[in-house]
Design a protein around this motif. Sequence first.
Motif, PDB file in Angstrom:
ATOM      1  N   LYS A  61      -7.937  -9.004  -4.305  1.00  0.00           N
ATOM      2  CA  LYS A  61      -9.009  -8.048  -3.997  1.00  0.00           C
ATOM      3  C   LYS A  61      -8.982  -6.893  -5.008  1.00  0.00           C
ATOM      4  N   ASN A  62      -9.865  -5.926  -4.801  1.00  0.00           N
ATOM      5  CA  ASN A  62      -9.863  -4.746  -5.657  1.00  0.00           C
ATOM      6  C   ASN A  62      -8.516  -4.032  -5.569  1.00  0.00           C
TER       7      ASN A  62
ATOM      8  N   ASN B 119      -7.569  -1.740  -2.787  1.00  0.00           N
ATOM      9  CA  ASN B 119      -7.384  -2.287  -1.444  1.00  0.00           C
ATOM     10  C   ASN B 119      -5.912  -2.423  -1.068  1.00  0.00           C
ATOM     11  N   TYR B 120      -5.024  -2.178  -2.042  1.00  0.00           N
ATOM     12  CA  TYR B 120      -3.601  -2.435  -1.832  1.00  0.00           C
ATOM     13  C   TYR B 120      -2.798  -1.138  -1.735  1.00  0.00           C
TER      14      TYR B 120
ATOM     15  N   GLU C  83      -2.366  -5.381   1.936  1.00  0.00           N
ATOM     16  CA  GLU C  83      -3.767  -5.519   1.527  1.00  0.00           C
ATOM     17  C   GLU C  83      -4.648  -5.115   2.701  1.00  0.00           C
ATOM     18  N   ASN C  84      -5.437  -4.052   2.506  1.00  0.00           N
ATOM     19  CA  ASN C  84      -6.259  -3.530   3.605  1.00  0.00           C
ATOM     20  C   ASN C  84      -5.423  -3.324   4.865  1.00  0.00           C
TER      21      ASN C  84
END
Length: 284
Positions: A150-151, A154-155, A215-216
């Motif tokens: 992901k972007n 996002n982490y 992640e998120n």
Amino acid sequence: MATTISNSKITATINSNGAELISLKDNKTGKEYMWNGNPDFWAKHSPILFPIVGTLKNNSYLYNNEEYHLSRHGFARDNVFEIIYQKDNEVVFSLKSNNETLQHYPFQFELQIKYAISENDLHITYSVFNENDFQMPFSIGGHPAFALDKNFENYALEFETDETLEYYPLENDLLSNQSLKIHLEEKTLPLTYSLFENDALVLKKLNSNSILLKENNLPVLNFSFKDFPNFGIWTKINAPFICLEPWIGYADTIDANGNILEKEGIQVLEPKKNDTFTFTISIL
């Protein structure tokens, strides 16, 4: 040559060139956790740093009044390792000193790298053997890069303890004498590329022995490294990976005197002795 080890849950692939981990997959989902080595950003996956970590001042050091030259992170990552033991879920690689290594590092050594899988864990163990009748200085470290699907924003990294990260900016690849501090938010460091505008975050000291990659806000993997007192965190700007780097030692400081036995962070192994260091990647 690539070698694969696995159990029912995860599979790891290691290249004999550098004994480098190049793949770590979840067998159920097929998800790949390691960076793919795209040379547009960085052509490595998880190089082994030995017998130094980081850069030496002038790419050289003094030992017994002789000058020797070592490039950044040392030579282990550029040498072919021999497999000395293997079974389905475990493999051990070995690199021994030779005429080429002795030109840059005047010590007889053996470096063994063991990869072992249990459940969802990959244990990576470095064993350093001093084959000499005198002390052997060395540093060693890992440099695994984890793929981010992901972007980047996002982490986040969640540390084991709620601490203030003190890092030393790099000046021409050497550590400055001035440190900067990052205050974690509930043990968490949100990832942004701005953190890495001046290369890696070099941490001489870290209270945490593990870091959770999220992640998120959902856990991706846990990285534990209690045997390693120093740590690096790095990516390239706009690259879809994050490196979590357990180290014993780090780059020279800008005022280093060049004497390898006086190098900040160096380890000294006694004659005919060995030492072992393990870190673990746990797929969640």
